[in-house]
Scaffold this motif. Structure first.
Motif, PDB file in Angstrom:
ATOM      1  N   ARG A 213     -18.999  -5.208   3.157  1.00  0.00           N
ATOM      2  CA  ARG A 213     -19.248  -4.911   1.662  1.00  0.00           C
ATOM      3  C   ARG A 213     -19.938  -5.229  -0.090  1.00  0.00           C
ATOM      4  O   ARG A 213     -19.740  -6.506   0.383  1.00  0.00           O
ATOM      5  CB  ARG A 213     -17.439  -4.240   0.904  1.00  0.00           C
ATOM      6  N   GLY A 214     -19.322  -5.204  -1.122  1.00  0.00           N
ATOM      7  CA  GLY A 214     -20.478  -5.730  -1.614  1.00  0.00           C
ATOM      8  C   GLY A 214     -19.490  -6.597  -2.687  1.00  0.00           C
ATOM      9  O   GLY A 214     -18.874  -6.598  -3.596  1.00  0.00           O
ATOM     10  N   GLY A 215     -18.729  -7.510  -2.144  1.00  0.00           N
ATOM     11  CA  GLY A 215     -17.796  -8.109  -3.430  1.00  0.00           C
ATOM     12  C   GLY A 215     -16.274  -7.196  -4.180  1.00  0.00           C
ATOM     13  O   GLY A 215     -16.621  -5.766  -2.995  1.00  0.00           O
ATOM     14  N   GLY A 216     -16.181  -7.591  -4.602  1.00  0.00           N
ATOM     15  CA  GLY A 216     -14.983  -6.938  -5.626  1.00  0.00           C
ATOM     16  C   GLY A 216     -13.200  -7.457  -5.797  1.00  0.00           C
ATOM     17  O   GLY A 216     -13.592  -9.172  -5.266  1.00  0.00           O
ATOM     18  N   SER A 217     -12.736  -6.908  -5.762  1.00  0.00           N
ATOM     19  CA  SER A 217     -10.991  -8.036  -5.935  1.00  0.00           C
ATOM     20  C   SER A 217     -10.727  -8.628  -4.720  1.00  0.00           C
ATOM     21  O   SER A 217     -10.962  -7.679  -4.231  1.00  0.00           O
ATOM     22  CB  SER A 217     -10.299  -7.095  -7.390  1.00  0.00           C
ATOM     23  N   LEU A 218      -9.401  -9.212  -4.737  1.00  0.00           N
ATOM     24  CA  LEU A 218      -8.759  -9.053  -3.873  1.00  0.00           C
ATOM     25  C   LEU A 218      -7.955  -7.677  -2.988  1.00  0.00           C
ATOM     26  O   LEU A 218      -8.024  -7.548  -2.294  1.00  0.00           O
ATOM     27  CB  LEU A 218      -7.556 -10.494  -4.587  1.00  0.00           C
ATOM     28  N   GLU A 219      -7.736  -7.075  -4.025  1.00  0.00           N
ATOM     29  CA  GLU A 219      -6.923  -5.885  -3.962  1.00  0.00           C
ATOM     30  C   GLU A 219      -8.369  -4.679  -3.263  1.00  0.00           C
ATOM     31  O   GLU A 219      -8.018  -4.090  -2.314  1.00  0.00           O
ATOM     32  CB  GLU A 219      -6.363  -5.212  -5.043  1.00  0.00           C
TER      33      GLU A 219
END
Length: 233
Positions: A213-219
């Motif tokens: 997936r293209g990155g994002g927060s830990l959650e």
């Protein structure tokens, strides 16, 4: 003149039956706390054969009984486990037959990044103890795979980036297994994608599988840390 009989203290107060006072309390609690968010640590988590979950939500001073019906359980973004610090949203209700009150959970989230990291570390230790990260279980990656399977969102930027880089460096046949990569149901779809690729006939099966997936927060990345996904990988 002789005084009449003394009236008992409180004789002018209305009289309730046990059922009447219990039902009055039920209405008060349910009207006042029809939707609340409560933070605490899960304890004694039990999922019945019916699919309903029963547990306690506690802090250092108090304990609140909680229940999550099967329909809501299937929509939770996290798996309830003992020791998790969570924020639950739902309503309070009472059970007049036993003078109990409880919270009916509609949604649940981890209480901050600290709770996420704690859960991930405990999960890592558990899976490591099962031998899932042992070197002998790791498969050798092909040096130049002919077919590459990608489990990801077909509309996200990451699949375009992967295809673009492959075309630039060494064009290969790419198979895409559509899956949600965030939110409700994402972990199950990611696991299904990996299983689906591996179940293909050998002449159609990809030599290498990318889960991305293209990155994002830990959650946001939690579906990739799901125990089922990690165990199958």
């Amino acid at each position: 003149m002789q005084d009449g009989p003394e009236q008992s203290t409180g004789s002018n107060l209305p009289e309730f039956s046990v059922s009447e006072i219990s039902n009055a309390l039920k209405r008060t609690v349910e009207d006042t706390f029809s939707y609340v968010r409560v933070r605490g640590e899960l304890s004694g988590v039990k999922v019945a054969a019916s699919g309903h979950m029963y547990a306690d939500l506690k802090d250092d001073k108090s304990v609140l009984n909680v229940i999550c019906w099967r329909g809501s359980m299937s929509k939770l973004s996290i798996k309830p486990e003992d020791g998790l610090e969570v924020i639950c949203a739902g309503r309070l209700t009472t059970y007049p037959g036993r003078s109990n009150y409880q919270m009916v959970i509609e949604s649940m989230e981890l209480a901050g990044e600290g709770a996420l990291l704690k859960m991930l570390e405990e999960r890592r230790k558990k899976l490591a103890a099962e031998g899932l990260f042992a070197a002998e279980r790791k498969k050798q990656r092909p040096f130049i795979p002919n077919k590459i399977g990608v489990v990801t969102s077909p509309t996200g930027s990451v699949i375009r980036d992967i295809i673009h880089r492959l075309r630039e460096r060494f064009p290969r046949h790419v198979l895409v297994w559509p899956a949600r990569v965030q939110g409700e149901g994402a972990a199950a779809e990611i696991e299904a994608g990996i299983r689906g690729f591996n179940a293909m006939p050998e002449d159609q099966r990809p030599d290498l599988i990318i889960v991305a997936r293209g990155g994002g927060s830990l959650e946001d990345l939690m579906p990739f840390n799901d125990e089922g996904v990690v165990s199958y990988v």
